[in-house]
Design an enzyme around this catalytic site. Structure first.
Site, mmCIF file in Angstrom:
data_model
loop_
_atom_site.group_PDB
_atom_site.id
_atom_site.type_symbol
_atom_site.label_atom_id
_atom_site.label_comp_id
_atom_site.label_asym_id
_atom_site.label_seq_id
_atom_site.Cartn_x
_atom_site.Cartn_y
_atom_site.Cartn_z
ATOM 1 N N GLN A 124 0.809 -1.222 0.000
ATOM 2 C CA GLN A 124 0.000 0.000 0.000
ATOM 3 C C GLN A 124 0.841 1.270 0.000
ATOM 4 O O GLN A 124 0.484 2.260 -0.636
ATOM 5 C CB GLN A 124 -0.987 0.009 1.174
ATOM 6 N N ASP A 125 1.979 1.244 0.700
ATOM 7 C CA ASP A 125 2.824 2.441 0.761
ATOM 8 C C ASP A 125 3.336 2.831 -0.625
ATOM 9 O O ASP A 125 3.328 4.006 -1.000
ATOM 10 C CB ASP A 125 4.014 2.212 1.692
ATOM 11 N N GLN A 126 3.790 1.831 -1.371
ATOM 12 C CA GLN A 126 4.321 2.094 -2.706
ATOM 13 C C GLN A 126 3.229 2.603 -3.648
ATOM 14 O O GLN A 126 3.454 3.524 -4.436
ATOM 15 C CB GLN A 126 4.948 0.816 -3.279
ATOM 16 N N ALA A 150 2.291 6.189 -2.626
ATOM 17 C CA ALA A 150 3.370 7.128 -2.955
ATOM 18 C C ALA A 150 3.400 7.416 -4.451
ATOM 19 O O ALA A 150 3.675 8.536 -4.885
ATOM 20 C CB ALA A 150 4.716 6.566 -2.506
#
Length: 207
Positions: free
Chosen positions: A9-11, A14
């Site tokens: 999810q972070d990637q 971002a």
């Protein structure tokens, strides 16, 4: 490639920026649905959020691995956590009191803590308790848990008191990024030099 037990999810966030509903499919595909919010609503949410660095380093993959191994025995918690995503969207996209989001965040955190003993610890629990007694409505550790950054939902009138109660932690002001990853520096000369090198290499190979 890295064989680490971490989410994606972070990637995804971002790369895209903004508010999105992300679906991770069983076949490995990831779909993203942008959530449209009025600028006033975004500002209202932003003004109720505070970010602190707990000072506790941790390796996210190790924390995640502690509950991923037992994921099949945590279906009830995961189901509730998934439902809370829809509830959060319902709150943000409606005229409901923004404080409902903070209350939901607290419920989410209490459930996530039960996934593994490593998600939280006595130090983090004490920090969270101090924040709540000073006016925070809810919050959660960002990411896998175990340390790192603590996101808190605090009404503006209580934020000074919360900062004072957590003065030993690093307060990190932030704003939402709506554009996603961007190229912020481009050296045309370097790109031109690289193109010349490719051309010369090609000529050499042809000879």
């Amino acid at each position: 490639v890295l064989k680490e037990t971490v989410g994606s999810q972070d990637q995804v966030l971002a790369a895209h920026g903004g508010f999105n509903h992300i679906t991770f499919h069983k076949n490995g595909e990831i779909t993203l649905r942008p959530i449209t919010l009025a600028s006033k609503r975004i500002a209202e949410l932003e003004n109720h959020l505070m970010l602190f660095y707990t000072g506790i380093p941790r390796v996210a993959s190790k924390i995640a691995l502690s509950y991923v191994k037992k994921i099949k025995t945590r279906q009830k918690q995961l189901s509730i956590m998934q439902d809370s995503v829809d509830e959060a969207l319902s709150i943000l996209t409606s005229k409901r009191d923004i404080k409902n989001f903070g209350e939901l965040l607290n419920e989410f955190w209490q459930i996530k803590r039960t996934l593994s003993p490593q998600v939280s610890n006595s130090t983090i629990d004490e920090i969270y308790k101090k924040a709540q007694s000073s006016g925070a409505i809810g919050g959660k550790l960002v990411g896998a848990g175990g340390g790192g950054f603590l996101l808190l939902f605090v009404p503006p009138q209580s934020q000074k008191k919360v900062r004072e109660s957590l003065k030993k932690l690093i307060f990190v002001p932030f704003k939402f990024e709506l554009q996603g990853s961007q190229i912020i520096f481009y050296d045309a000369q370097e790109d031109y030099s690289a193109e010349i090198k490719r051309h010369l290499t090609r000529r050499t190979l042809l000879k």
